[in-house]
Design a protein around this motif. Sequence first.
Motif, PDB file in Angstrom:
ATOM      1  N   ASP A 120       0.760  -1.288  -0.001  1.00  0.00           N
ATOM      2  CA  ASP A 120      -0.112   0.101   0.107  1.00  0.00           C
ATOM      3  C   ASP A 120       0.917   1.327  -0.062  1.00  0.00           C
ATOM      4  O   ASP A 120       0.725   2.163  -0.766  1.00  0.00           O
ATOM      5  N   ALA A 121       1.873   1.238   0.854  1.00  0.00           N
ATOM      6  CA  ALA A 121       2.720   2.349   0.971  1.00  0.00           C
ATOM      7  C   ALA A 121       3.856   2.292   0.122  1.00  0.00           C
ATOM      8  O   ALA A 121       4.483   3.268  -0.586  1.00  0.00           O
ATOM      9  N   GLY A 122       3.956   1.116  -0.845  1.00  0.00           N
ATOM     10  CA  GLY A 122       5.143   1.017  -1.890  1.00  0.00           C
ATOM     11  C   GLY A 122       6.423   1.049  -1.273  1.00  0.00           C
ATOM     12  O   GLY A 122       7.349   1.373  -2.115  1.00  0.00           O
ATOM     13  N   ILE A 123       6.532   0.496  -0.219  1.00  0.00           N
ATOM     14  CA  ILE A 123       8.000   0.295   0.357  1.00  0.00           C
ATOM     15  C   ILE A 123       8.471  -1.139   0.924  1.00  0.00           C
ATOM     16  O   ILE A 123       7.266  -1.981   1.007  1.00  0.00           O
ATOM     17  N   ILE A 124       9.794  -1.663   0.819  1.00  0.00           N
ATOM     18  CA  ILE A 124      10.302  -2.502   1.609  1.00  0.00           C
ATOM     19  C   ILE A 124      11.244  -2.176   2.501  1.00  0.00           C
ATOM     20  O   ILE A 124      11.943  -1.468   2.384  1.00  0.00           O
ATOM     21  N   GLU A 161       3.586  -3.399  10.986  1.00  0.00           N
ATOM     22  CA  GLU A 161       2.249  -3.315  10.464  1.00  0.00           C
ATOM     23  C   GLU A 161       1.613  -2.179  10.474  1.00  0.00           C
ATOM     24  O   GLU A 161       1.875  -1.247  11.527  1.00  0.00           O
ATOM     25  N   ASN A 162       0.792  -1.617   9.536  1.00  0.00           N
ATOM     26  CA  ASN A 162      -0.049  -0.578   9.700  1.00  0.00           C
ATOM     27  C   ASN A 162       0.650   0.740  10.050  1.00  0.00           C
ATOM     28  O   ASN A 162       0.533   1.742  11.002  1.00  0.00           O
ATOM     29  N   GLY A 163       1.950   0.906   9.568  1.00  0.00           N
ATOM     30  CA  GLY A 163       2.857   2.284   9.789  1.00  0.00           C
ATOM     31  C   GLY A 163       3.710   2.234  10.930  1.00  0.00           C
ATOM     32  O   GLY A 163       4.466   3.198  11.080  1.00  0.00           O
ATOM     33  N   SER A 182       1.628   8.505   8.467  1.00  0.00           N
ATOM     34  CA  SER A 182       0.454   7.436   9.066  1.00  0.00           C
ATOM     35  C   SER A 182       0.082   8.076  10.362  1.00  0.00           C
ATOM     36  O   SER A 182       0.849   8.696  11.220  1.00  0.00           O
ATOM     37  N   HIS A 183      -1.057   7.824  10.614  1.00  0.00           N
ATOM     38  CA  HIS A 183      -1.808   8.033  12.049  1.00  0.00           C
ATOM     39  C   HIS A 183      -1.316   9.676  11.962  1.00  0.00           C
ATOM     40  O   HIS A 183      -0.900   9.902  13.567  1.00  0.00           O
ATOM     41  N   ARG A 215       8.717  10.324   1.806  1.00  0.00           N
ATOM     42  CA  ARG A 215       8.390   9.066   1.492  1.00  0.00           C
ATOM     43  C   ARG A 215       9.126   7.890   2.273  1.00  0.00           C
ATOM     44  O   ARG A 215      10.569   8.007   1.784  1.00  0.00           O
ATOM     45  N   GLY A 216       8.629   6.814   2.693  1.00  0.00           N
ATOM     46  CA  GLY A 216       9.588   5.923   3.273  1.00  0.00           C
ATOM     47  C   GLY A 216      10.271   6.220   4.470  1.00  0.00           C
ATOM     48  O   GLY A 216      10.848   5.627   5.227  1.00  0.00           O
ATOM     49  N   HIS A 217       9.959   7.493   4.960  1.00  0.00           N
ATOM     50  CA  HIS A 217      10.678   7.881   6.357  1.00  0.00           C
ATOM     51  C   HIS A 217       9.839   7.579   7.621  1.00  0.00           C
ATOM     52  O   HIS A 217       8.700   7.632   7.621  1.00  0.00           O
TER      53      HIS A 217
END
Length: 558
Positions: A120-124, A161-163, A182-183, A215-217
């Motif tokens: 969903d966030a497009g990250i690994i 999970e979930n951010g 997130s949140h 992004r991704g931080h």
Amino acid sequence: MFSTLPAELILDILGWLPIDTVRNLNLVSKHVRDFIDVNEDIIYRTAAFQLGYIPSKDFAFENLAHLYSPRIMRYVSTCKELCKELRYVSAAWKGRAPSAIRVFEPFQQDDVHRIKVDEDAGIIINSFNMGGICVSDLETGSMLWALSANYVSGYPHVEYENGFMIFNLRGKRKEVWKLVGSHPRLPRPKSSPVDSKQATISRLMGEHYCDTYPRGHFQAWSAIEVPELTHAFRFVYPTLLTAERRHLYLYDVRTGTLERNIVITEPEIHEPPHLTYVDISPHYIFVCGWPSIRIVSRQTGKVLMDIASDKAHYSPNVFAMDRHTETTQGSALCIHRPYIREPALQTQITHVYDQFLATHVSPCGHHLAILSVSSRLLIVPFFERLWEDNPLPDINSISLEIELGSRARSSRYLAFDSSRVAVATDTGIFIVHLDLSKGAERILNVCRVQELDRPHALGEMSCLQMSQTALWLTWQYPYPEPIGQSRTNFGELLAERVSYHVFNPTIPIGTINIRPFGGFDDLVQITRKQVCRVDFARPLPGPMQREPTPEEFDDGDF
């Protein structure tokens, strides 16, 4: 029918038909095709609901992004396209449509230890044997943010999970970091606050990777100091479970507070397990190891079930792998049809020396997957029956057991996602597809990633994960063959005989040792280990290579 029945009734009938039947109706006549074309959105919206793709017929299309990853939604603008895309991905997971093995090349480090994927966030997210954590773009592989090995020590276990990302540092400390964005309305936790060092690192990493912000931080969220040194932890939002043999600590990561401290003191069938894994659901805690798996109530702390790892069998029908396989052009998988095999052990043998490597509860919280070191996968559908039904059933009467390859070879990793289970053993990498509907629990088929049939490499794996569109693992691909070694013939591995040693042959009830060639606790010795994925998404760019035929869906999809 199309000329005599009301349109509303026709649409209701079409909504119950398989997608292939609706597609074939287009060929009947121009009148029928025109009717379907005009009402296409209604027909396919109903079909998507019947197939479980959307929760209701009036589900807002713009909310699909909350259900499916961007890798699926990039092709989807109508309900018809949603059905087509999910049909393709489902078929590819089952080996019935093209899939591909791809290397995640951009990593500068080649000693990957753990993998966490957020489509969903497009990250690994990856951690490394030598320490450190890296967050990269899921499609391009470009690095977005990282923590150095100077801060995160070697072989860190990572939960996400979930951010929220959680990892262990030396000693009793578990650090919680939150994905930026997130949140947004969640207040800063007052319990387990961030200390000065963690806050400084968070600020410095944000500045160092400012070109990719946000992004991704991740930003430091809390630092949890567990009262004692624990041996396993698991995070299922919003609860962090960290455990040792008799103490289970449950934290709410949103607030950093200790919600519950469960001390297991009651008399038990077995000694507390030597921990290999733990999992958690809204109502239960699962403590896995040797000599048993314990299911503990989160409310009362009571041990509800103790499943011993010394059983010769956990089901009256034990499924095994057939060496004969089916393949689909372009698929990275081959398909096995499991068969019920004759008992491998003598009837008087009832106890074996084995141990459980891992256990996972399904996302719905009703089913349990258990993996033993001897490559046996146990599925316990609707496991609450074991202590709620009257009369109480025996675990043998409700379980599905399958031997994934040779029992003489060790298991390595387990993942459970709804109706499929992924397992890595020293024999191969398998995807087990299940029908877990009430009263119809069964194994549909088993797929194997045949290109990765390299036992000397499989034993070096350290992580296996599933996302909506891919199976992710630590691997060096293509794997360089050591001198004098080549791919092992899978059929030969299936024919391997397990060397049984009877501990007490003087009594009818014997105990045998089925210890595999390599144990789960063997040290990982691989020198190069990157991220590899078996990709089940339709390739980008360009159209799908081949649409599966209706005949290929013979295991309950439609």
